[in-house]
Design an enzyme around this catalytic site. Structure first.
Site, PDB file in Angstrom:
ATOM      1  N   ASP A   1      47.339  29.588  33.776  1.00 18.58           N
ATOM      2  CA  ASP A   1      46.323  29.930  34.974  1.00 18.58           C
ATOM      3  C   ASP A   1      45.039  29.409  34.864  1.00 18.58           C
ATOM      4  O   ASP A   1      44.379  29.910  33.633  1.00 18.58           O
ATOM      5  CB  ASP A   1      46.256  31.492  35.140  1.00 18.58           C
ATOM      6  CG  ASP A   1      47.500  32.159  35.736  1.00 18.58           C
ATOM      7  OD1 ASP A   1      48.378  31.540  35.519  1.00 18.58           O
ATOM      8  OD2 ASP A   1      47.347  33.155  36.400  1.00 18.58           O
TER       9      ASP A   1
ATOM     10  N   LYS B   1      45.684  30.226  43.245  1.00 18.58           N
ATOM     11  CA  LYS B   1      45.535  31.682  42.872  1.00 18.58           C
ATOM     12  C   LYS B   1      43.792  32.176  43.501  1.00 18.58           C
ATOM     13  O   LYS B   1      42.942  31.251  43.165  1.00 18.58           O
ATOM     14  CB  LYS B   1      45.531  31.802  41.173  1.00 18.58           C
ATOM     15  CG  LYS B   1      45.184  33.164  40.820  1.00 18.58           C
ATOM     16  CD  LYS B   1      45.706  33.290  39.328  1.00 18.58           C
ATOM     17  CE  LYS B   1      45.163  34.598  38.602  1.00 18.58           C
ATOM     18  NZ  LYS B   1      45.519  34.518  37.467  1.00 18.58           N
TER      19      LYS B   1
ATOM     20  N   LYS C   1      48.979  32.994  44.645  1.00 15.73           N
ATOM     21  CA  LYS C   1      48.915  34.242  43.996  1.00 15.73           C
ATOM     22  C   LYS C   1      47.582  34.966  44.187  1.00 15.73           C
ATOM     23  O   LYS C   1      46.705  34.522  43.659  1.00 15.73           O
ATOM     24  CB  LYS C   1      48.931  33.908  42.459  1.00 15.73           C
ATOM     25  CG  LYS C   1      48.732  35.123  41.434  1.00 15.73           C
ATOM     26  CD  LYS C   1      49.144  34.746  40.003  1.00 15.73           C
ATOM     27  CE  LYS C   1      48.687  35.950  38.989  1.00 15.73           C
ATOM     28  NZ  LYS C   1      48.843  35.631  37.769  1.00 15.73           N
TER      29      LYS C   1
END
Lengths: 328, 308
Positions: free
Chosen positions: B145, B208, B244
């Site tokens: 991430d 995300k 996400k």
């Protein structure tokens, strides 16, 4: 932009639960009479017609068919009420009656919404979240105007017109009735209302509300029927004003019939217009494309495609930069 | 290594061509997603799906190997009192904790996600970010991430942000790359959509919303805009990109609203942990409580569920 080759799949998979609206709580009589002079009276014609649930085509109820004699009775009752209590009543008092109608509609909103959906075939979400609350809101709004009209237009003496003949369509039955009836009452007019022959039930329920609210006899009269009944109202010499919303064809007939007469008219005809979206300055460009697309689709599909601003066509002069993508 | 496009196949798109966002329309649409009828079977199915999509997260300065082992234990055994529950999709930790998580989760089918690239601010030189990423991958992270350089993006240096993402993608190797836009710092939905588009073109496998360190974190509005960007990118290229939302989703009810939004924006293909994740630490417990409620008809005290 062409239809994309890469498709998204929306069928199957995780499903939502069904959420049917219950109809146990509603009361629909087997038969509805005409509402004239504060009472439900049998039609002179002796005839009744069916109103159906368009989803199942099952009969919901039978509704009286008003002929010229019935219309005459209704107009006379309205005239009597106009000359009698209603036009002379203090505006604040009139307002109280209209507030009462609004509150009763609110109290019975659930029943009105279910009947509106059953009789007209519109989704319950629209009937429940739009039609019925807005109808109540209109009665509240015009109730507030009743005692302020005198001060609203300096230099003008505001006065009622008399007996209003009101003919309304089937796409927003109760809401359309409130648009017509509430302002007329607030100004001190009395009314003869004819709902569409396909969606008379909420209007008959409105008659019950009017009776429950204790309005003086004859202030609101509701006659049901098709084109002939409407023609009877339009041509009746005792009517001072015609208010019409409906199709272009019927609108033309009414305008012809009224040409040269002293009757005041106000009519809205079916407006199936294309949406035109024009280029705007860059500073206001924000959100243009997607709001045009979403308001067009919403306008097209509201009241299952029967809204008066149904955008069956769209014209766009947006630059290729923006994306109104017409995807089938 | 220079910043010049690492992979010549990837090209920075013309971000001026990304459609503007109708904020009023987004709000209306989001409100509609919250009025769907989700009950009984449909709700139970949704709750289980939410569980299986959770990236169970601990990203605190005070994290210890013990805390991470405990989190991994929770990931494997969400609530053994209810048999047949799915496990979460992944645990999400700092790079230093990846080896601990690897050891705890070996062979359990739960992915290990590691934040990298000087999370959460992203304020570090590229070589440090690359080293951070490589280290996490070497230690056994399946998913990285990363955060974008919001400063550069807001200053209009799109090329810099694009090259950075592309370079990190290379450094990831086989690990999946999730790109955190940190929407709370981008300011407008227009920028969110453009940053999402940029990240996908640069090679993101997932986009995300947030680090969870900045308020506001994930909202339904920004998530919808990002889902729409994913849809546009899919129409254009045929490549699926995952989504996400992270931070601020702590109730099962809200998570189900997100699923509704996903279903009605991208359709069924995205309704799996492979393509949709919730970044959350406290969501799992609320979902578990709701599942127990659905099955037994009564709410259990929160004391019956593990804290971490």
């Amino acid at each position: 932009m062409a239809t994309p080759e890469n498709k998204l799949a929306f069928e199957g998979g995780w499903e939502y639960s069904p959420a049917p609206e219950s109809t146990d709580h509603i009361k629909v009589a087997k038969k509805y009479e005409l509402f004239i002079g504060g009472e439900f009276v049998k039609p002179e014609s002796g005839k009744y017609f069916d109103t159906i649930n368009p989803a199942t085509e099952a009969r919901l109820s039978r509704v009286a068919l008003a002929n010229a004699a019935d219309v005459d009775k209704a107009v006379k009752a309205a005239r009597k009420a106009y000359n009698g209590p209603w036009s002379r009543m203090k505006p604040a008092e009139r307002g109280k009656y209209i507030y009462r109608i609004a509150r009763i509609i609110q109290e019975r909103a659930r029943e009105f919404a279910a009947i509106e959906s059953l009789d007209g075939g519109k989704p319950i979400r629209e009937a429940r979240d739009v039609d019925v609350p807005l109808a109540a809101a209109h009665f509240f709004y015009y109730a507030g105007w009743a005692d302020k009209l005198e001060y609203a237009f300096p230099g003008c003496k505001v006065r009622p017109m008399g007996v209003a003949g009101q003919i309304i369509p089937w796409n927003f039955p109760l809401l359309m009735a409130s648009w017509k009836v509430a302002p007329a009452l607030a100004c001190g007019n009395t009314v003869v209302l004819k709902p569409a022959e396909t969606t008379p039930l909420t209007a008959m329920k409105l008659a019950e509300v009017v009776a429950d609210a204790g309005l003086p006899e004859g202030v609101v009269n509701i006659v049901t029927g098709a084109g002939d009944t409407g023609a009877g109202i339009v041509s009746h010499p005792g009517v001072d004003k015609i208010a019409f919303t409906g199709s272009t064809d019927v609108g033309r007939i009414i305008q012809k019939a009224l040409a040269g007469s002293k009757k005041n008219t106000r009519s809205n005809w079916a407006a199936r217009r294309p949406t035109s979206s024009l280029p705007t300055r860059p500073s206001t460009r924000r959100s243009r494309a997607s709001s045009t697309a979403s308001s067009s689709t919403r306008g097209t599909f509201v009241a299952p495609g029967l809204g008066c601003s149904c955008r069956s066509r769209s014209r766009s002069r947006l630059s290729e930069n923006s994306r109104i993508a017409w995807r089938r | 290594m220079t910043l010049a496009a690492v992979d010549t196949k990837r090209k920075l798109p013309d971000l001026d061509r990304v459609p503007r966002v109708d904020e009023v329309g987004v709000n209306e649409r989001v409100a509609r997603f919250q009025s769907r009828s989700i009950k009984k079977e449909s709700k139970l199915e949704a709750l289980q799906m939410v569980l299986s999509m959770i990236d169970l997260t601990t990203l605190e300065g005070q994290d210890t190997p013990g805390k991470v082992r405990q989190l991994c234990q929770k990931a494997m055994h969400l609530h053994d009192a209810v048999p047949g529950l799915p496990h979460v999709a992944a645990v999400c930790v700092y790079p230093t904790m990846v080896s601990v998580a690897r050891k705890a989760l070996e062979g359990r089918g739960i992915h290990i996600a590691s934040v990298a690239t000087a999370f959460p601010s992203g304020q570090a030189p590229l070589n440090v970010k690359l080293e951070d990423t490589r280290m996490a991958v070497e230690q056994g992270a399946d998913e990285i991430d990363m955060v974008i350089s919001r400063g550069a993006f807001l200053a209009g240096d799109h090329g810099f942000v694009f090259d950075e993402i592309a370079a990190i993608k290379e450094a990831c190797g086989d690990a999946h790359l999730k790109v955190i836009l940190e929407t709370g710092e981008l300011g407008t939905l227009d920028r969110v959509r453009r940053a999402g588009m940029l990240a996908m073109h640069a090679g993101a496998d997932f986009i995300k919303t947030s680090t969870g360190k900045i308020q506001p974190a994930a909202t339904m509005q920004v998530t919808l805009v990002m889902l729409q960007a994913i849809r546009d990118y899919f129409y254009e290229t045929g490549r699926m990109v995952g989504m996400k939302p992270a931070g601020g989703i702590s109730s099962a009810k809200l998570a189900i609203h997100y699923l509704v939004m996903l279903r009605e924006t991208l359709g069924n293909a995205w309704m799996t942990p492979e393509w949709f994740r919730f970044g959350a630490s406290s969501l799992a417990n609320d979902v578990l409580m709701q599942i127990v409620k659905q099955q037994t008809g009564v709410y259990q005290s929160a004391d019956y569920f593990s804290k971490d």
